[in-house]
Design a protein around this motif. Structure first.
Motif, PDB file in Angstrom:
ATOM      1  N   GLU A  83       0.834  -1.207   0.000  1.00  0.00           N
ATOM      2  CA  GLU A  83       0.000   0.000   0.000  1.00  0.00           C
ATOM      3  C   GLU A  83       0.867   1.255   0.000  1.00  0.00           C
ATOM      4  O   GLU A  83       0.596   2.211  -0.722  1.00  0.00           O
ATOM      5  CB  GLU A  83      -0.952   0.006   1.200  1.00  0.00           C
ATOM      6  CG  GLU A  83      -2.079  -0.984   1.054  1.00  0.00           C
ATOM      7  CD  GLU A  83      -2.910  -1.140   2.316  1.00  0.00           C
ATOM      8  OE1 GLU A  83      -2.617  -0.474   3.349  1.00  0.00           O
ATOM      9  OE2 GLU A  83      -3.859  -1.953   2.286  1.00  0.00           O
ATOM     10  N   ARG A 119       2.068  -9.308 -10.743  1.00  0.00           N
ATOM     11  CA  ARG A 119       1.950  -7.909 -10.320  1.00  0.00           C
ATOM     12  C   ARG A 119       1.199  -7.925  -9.001  1.00  0.00           C
ATOM     13  O   ARG A 119       0.173  -8.598  -8.858  1.00  0.00           O
ATOM     14  CB  ARG A 119       1.175  -7.120 -11.384  1.00  0.00           C
ATOM     15  CG  ARG A 119       0.726  -5.761 -10.924  1.00  0.00           C
ATOM     16  CD  ARG A 119       1.688  -4.680 -11.338  1.00  0.00           C
ATOM     17  NE  ARG A 119       1.059  -3.381 -11.393  1.00  0.00           N
ATOM     18  CZ  ARG A 119       0.830  -2.609 -10.332  1.00  0.00           C
ATOM     19  NH1 ARG A 119       1.162  -3.010  -9.135  1.00  0.00           N
ATOM     20  NH2 ARG A 119       0.282  -1.426 -10.480  1.00  0.00           N
ATOM     21  N   ASP A 146       2.586   1.627  -3.421  1.00  0.00           N
ATOM     22  CA  ASP A 146       1.577   2.020  -4.399  1.00  0.00           C
ATOM     23  C   ASP A 146       1.259   3.510  -4.271  1.00  0.00           C
ATOM     24  O   ASP A 146       1.149   4.217  -5.278  1.00  0.00           O
ATOM     25  CB  ASP A 146       0.313   1.170  -4.205  1.00  0.00           C
ATOM     26  CG  ASP A 146      -0.727   1.418  -5.275  1.00  0.00           C
ATOM     27  OD1 ASP A 146      -0.499   1.002  -6.430  1.00  0.00           O
ATOM     28  OD2 ASP A 146      -1.760   2.042  -4.947  1.00  0.00           O
ATOM     29  N   THR A 157      -0.711  -5.629  -6.096  1.00  0.00           N
ATOM     30  CA  THR A 157      -1.380  -4.363  -5.814  1.00  0.00           C
ATOM     31  C   THR A 157      -1.906  -4.409  -4.384  1.00  0.00           C
ATOM     32  O   THR A 157      -1.874  -5.474  -3.738  1.00  0.00           O
ATOM     33  CB  THR A 157      -2.561  -4.160  -6.779  1.00  0.00           C
ATOM     34  OG1 THR A 157      -3.558  -5.150  -6.474  1.00  0.00           O
ATOM     35  CG2 THR A 157      -2.132  -4.266  -8.241  1.00  0.00           C
ATOM     36  N   LYS A 213       5.056   0.356  -8.917  1.00  0.00           N
ATOM     37  CA  LYS A 213       4.391  -0.880  -9.331  1.00  0.00           C
ATOM     38  C   LYS A 213       5.249  -2.016  -8.782  1.00  0.00           C
ATOM     39  O   LYS A 213       6.457  -2.051  -8.991  1.00  0.00           O
ATOM     40  CB  LYS A 213       4.290  -0.958 -10.847  1.00  0.00           C
ATOM     41  CG  LYS A 213       3.342   0.086 -11.425  1.00  0.00           C
ATOM     42  CD  LYS A 213       3.150  -0.089 -12.901  1.00  0.00           C
ATOM     43  CE  LYS A 213       2.237   0.904 -13.536  1.00  0.00           C
ATOM     44  NZ  LYS A 213       1.579   1.894 -12.776  1.00  0.00           N
TER      45      LYS A 213
END
Length: 166
Positions: A132, A149, A135, A151, A140
């Protein structure tokens, strides 16, 4: 011991663009107590969960280390602006990241983070916080082990392993 071990590895690999300091790294300058089993040079930690384990075990050594932040190192002029930062700090990754806000704003280095924690719940919480935060800084994250990936929505899947972030 860790410092000497890292220096030896840097020399063996012939790296001329790597800076190694004999200090702890965190969010802000200060001091911390570091505990490690004397027979295992790379197994120590200052993280409270890890420290509790090492503090009472036989054969444990404790030292107090000076602590700095990556931002403080950059501002002091001791180091050139980094284009790559590797973080392996046994569960204290977020503190190191928070100590490089100015470095990120000025240099936006690639970041390689080894995620840790003590127990599954702590590992998942740590990975969520780290992902978090990264981001929010515009990074990325790629989980090396799963080749995915990562997120904030799937950060718990990266509870262990390595993130390469650009």
């Amino acid at each position: 011991i860790n410092y000497q071990y890292i220096l030896r590895n840097v020399a063996l690999n012939g790296f001329s663009n790597v800076v190694v300091h004999n200090v702890g790294v965190s969010e802000r300058p200060g001091e911390l107590e570091f505990a490690y089993p004397s027979d295992r040079r790379a197994w120590g930690s200052a993280h409270p969960d890890h420290f509790d384990l090492y503090r009472e075990a036989p054969g444990v050594e404790r030292i107090t280390l000076p602590v700095t932040s990556i931002d403080a190192q950059l501002q002091s002029g001791e180091n050139p602006a980094p284009d790559f930062v590797k973080i392996d700090v046994e569960g204290l990754e977020l503190a190191v990241l928070k100590g490089m806000v100015e470095t990120i704003a000025q240099c936006k280095p690639a970041i390689f983070v080894e995620l840790h924690g003590w127990g599954l719940e702590a590992k998942e919480a740590n990975s969520r916080c780290v992902v978090e935060w990264l981001d929010a800084q515009g990074y990325k994250a790629h989980h090396v082990e799963s080749d995915r990936r990562i997120t904030p929505d799937n950060a718990a899947q990266a509870f262990e392993g390595h993130l390469y972030c650009v």
